[in-house]
Write an enzyme that holds these catalytic residues in place. Structure first.
Site, PDB file in Angstrom:
ATOM      1  N   LYS A  93       0.802  -1.233  -0.057  1.00  0.00           N
ATOM      2  CA  LYS A  93      -0.195  -0.049   0.026  1.00  0.00           C
ATOM      3  C   LYS A  93       0.837   1.234  -0.040  1.00  0.00           C
ATOM      4  O   LYS A  93       0.418   2.383  -0.662  1.00  0.00           O
ATOM      5  CB  LYS A  93      -0.922  -0.074   1.137  1.00  0.00           C
ATOM      6  CG  LYS A  93      -2.281  -1.059   0.895  1.00  0.00           C
ATOM      7  CD  LYS A  93      -3.261  -0.410   1.906  1.00  0.00           C
ATOM      8  CE  LYS A  93      -4.304  -1.378   1.561  1.00  0.00           C
ATOM      9  NZ  LYS A  93      -4.278  -2.681   2.121  1.00  0.00           N
ATOM     10  N   GLU A 115     -10.365   7.102   4.448  1.00  0.00           N
ATOM     11  CA  GLU A 115     -10.971   6.506   5.360  1.00  0.00           C
ATOM     12  C   GLU A 115     -10.163   5.179   5.510  1.00  0.00           C
ATOM     13  O   GLU A 115      -8.895   4.631   4.833  1.00  0.00           O
ATOM     14  CB  GLU A 115     -12.321   5.928   4.759  1.00  0.00           C
ATOM     15  CG  GLU A 115     -12.200   4.593   3.609  1.00  0.00           C
ATOM     16  CD  GLU A 115     -11.411   5.042   2.459  1.00  0.00           C
ATOM     17  OE1 GLU A 115     -11.458   6.336   2.079  1.00  0.00           O
ATOM     18  OE2 GLU A 115     -10.882   4.187   1.548  1.00  0.00           O
ATOM     19  N   SER A 381       1.713  -9.691  -1.224  1.00  0.00           N
ATOM     20  CA  SER A 381       1.234  -8.238  -1.027  1.00  0.00           C
ATOM     21  C   SER A 381       1.780  -7.732   0.462  1.00  0.00           C
ATOM     22  O   SER A 381       1.858  -6.626   0.632  1.00  0.00           O
ATOM     23  CB  SER A 381      -0.209  -8.002  -1.164  1.00  0.00           C
ATOM     24  OG  SER A 381      -1.008  -9.022  -0.453  1.00  0.00           O
TER      25      SER A 381
HETATM   26  C1  PLP Z   1      -5.250  -3.783   1.763  1.00  0.00           C
HETATM   27  C2  PLP Z   1      -4.455  -5.096   1.435  1.00  0.00           C
HETATM   28  C3  PLP Z   1      -4.806  -6.011   0.480  1.00  0.00           C
HETATM   29  C4  PLP Z   1      -5.779  -5.599  -0.530  1.00  0.00           C
HETATM   30  O1  PLP Z   1      -6.039  -4.415  -1.370  1.00  0.00           O
HETATM   31  P1  PLP Z   1      -5.633  -4.742  -2.893  1.00  0.00           P
HETATM   32  O2  PLP Z   1      -5.972  -3.109  -3.204  1.00  0.00           O
HETATM   33  O3  PLP Z   1      -6.598  -5.324  -3.388  1.00  0.00           O
HETATM   34  O4  PLP Z   1      -4.499  -4.866  -3.243  1.00  0.00           O
HETATM   35  C5  PLP Z   1      -4.250  -7.011  -0.157  1.00  0.00           C
HETATM   36  N1  PLP Z   1      -3.061  -7.250   0.838  1.00  0.00           N
HETATM   37  C6  PLP Z   1      -2.712  -6.651   1.803  1.00  0.00           C
HETATM   38  C7  PLP Z   1      -1.448  -7.150   2.676  1.00  0.00           C
HETATM   39  C8  PLP Z   1      -3.454  -5.383   2.137  1.00  0.00           C
HETATM   40  O5  PLP Z   1      -2.712  -4.694   2.996  1.00  0.00           O
END
Ligand code: PLP
Length: 398
Positions: A93, A115, A381
């Site tokens: 993010k 938010e 992610s």
């Molecule tokens: C917020 C989050 C997501 C989901 O958000 P996307 O916009 O779909 O990428 C996925 N993985 C993690 C670790 C997150 O914090």
């Protein structure tokens, strides 16, 4: 698709039938200003070199691509992980938050408003605000504030103001409404920073572009390691920003199969999941058009996932288009399979994934069995530290 990024979205922010901007006129004026600023400022040499320097020295990029040998030996295939869990603050993010905050600085804004649901976007944005010396105001439902206490504390330590939202269900949707209202009161000095590839134009495009660094790095790293492109890509999809980041590096390569994975939660019954692409139909939420889980009146339906970063009833407009084009295959993984993958990656590789990312890992393990001779590049992610107490208290150690 040679000119993909030059033609998608179009000038009105449409990705095929999806996206656009369904908002009140006073907000539209501000969105037009942001769009103009984005096109002029973000293409300037100064902006690009400042963002590059931030990526390298502050965020710790490039994040590695890692060959998960033990997992591959056990499950088949060749499984590679793009390690966004090693990005500063522990998830992808920050890639778009630093971009949005840098744009805010160049536009002369003083304050970032957003938010947050589980608090991940709030923490990333509070980090960016601290870096640039900007004020930061994060709207959060009271239910989420109670549930996600450590992230509330993180935001406050970073200097952000957390605004509790006490109407309705007191969760994400009300937090969005509250943040939009605060923004409408102060659109000149403040800027709204959306947390995924969602919202009115230009956000789905802008957030995707700031996340493209993931795909650009991964492509070069994977090629250096193997001399090839990956056969398959897998990423989890909430709003869809980490997925678009990885996918964008390969979208123009027809030989690369691409999988976006949504949460199937407890079951396929309404309210038990957030598998928007599988069970939703086109509708409008938060100022844009997309596949949407909705009730008979077209209102966003309640959603659930073990991974709070994935429980959104809508999805990015670009994903909605890629589904209709059959360019990306959207499938889902339930809580149980997600937990198995959470422990498998932890025990076999020494990497505790975020529950969101564990959905992608779970799908990759299935795909590895089906396609044992192929390579699979997974976008990891985020890291799972935020989830460990919740997992152990509710499910124990597996
Ligand atoms: C917020 C989050 C997501 C989901 O958000 P996307 O916009 O779909 O990428 C996925 N993985 C993690 C670790 C997150 O914090």
């Amino acid at each position: 698709m040679a000119d993909y990024f030059k033609t998608i979205p179009n000038d009105e922010g449409f990705f095929g039938d999806y996206g656009g901007s369904y908002i009140p006129p006073e907000l539209q004026e501000e969105m037009n200003r942001i769009t103009d600023a984005y096109y002029s400022i973000s293409k300037s040499h100064q902006f690009i070199s400042e963002l590059r320097s931030i990526r390298k020295h502050f965020q710790g990029r490039p994040t590695p691509v890692y060959f998960a040998k033990t997992l591959s030996d056990e499950y088949g295939g060749r499984i590679y992980l793009k390690r966004e869990d090693l990005n500063h603050t522990g998830a992808h993010k920050l890639n778009h938050c630093m971009g949005e905050a840098l744009l805010a600085k160049y536009m002369g804004k003083k304050k970032l408003i957003a938010e947050t649901g589980a608090g991940q976007h709030g923490v990333a944005l509070a980090t960016a605000a601290a870096y640039f010396g900007l004020e930061c105001e994060i709207h959060m439902g009271e239910v989420d504030i109670a549930k996600e206490h450590p992230n509330v504390v993180r935001m406050e330590i970073l200097g952000a103001k957390v605004v509790p939202v006490s109407h309705g269900l007191k969760t994400l949707k009300e937090a969005v409404d509250s943040a939009f209202q605060a923004y409408l009161k102060d659109p000149v000095t403040a800027i709204y920073c959306i947390g995924s590839v969602v919202g009115p134009h230009p956000f789905p495009m802008m957030v995707r572009d700031f996340q493209r660094v993931v795909g650009i790095e991964a492509r070069e790293q994977f090629h250096d390691m193997t001399g090839e492109l990956p056969d398959n890509l897998v990423a989890c999809v909430g709003g869809g920003s980490n997925a678009m980041g990885l996918f964008s590096g390969f979208i123009e390569e027809p030989g690369v199969s691409i999988y976006g994975i949504e949460p199937l939660g407890r079951s396929f019954k309404p309210g038990d999941h957030a598998a928007t692409m599988t069970y939703g139909k086109p509708g409008v939420i938060h100022g844009f058009k997309c596949y949407l889980l909705q009730d008979e009146k077209g209102e966003p339906a309640p959603v659930y996932s073990i991974a709070s970063g994935l429980d959104y009833p809508g999805v990015g407009p670009e994903h909605s288009m890629l589904k209709d084009q059959n360019r990306v295959i959207y499938d889902s993984i339930g809580d149980e399979e997600c937990l198995d993958a959470f422990f498998a990656l932890s025990k076999k590789e020494g990497i505790i994934p975020a529950l969101e990312s564990a959905h992608a890992v779970a799908y990759a393990l299935k795909l590895a069995k089906e396609k044992p001779r192929q390579s699979i590049l997974v976008n990891l992610s985020g890291r799972g530290d935020k989830d460990i107490d919740f997992v152990v208290e509710n499910y124990g150690i597996r």
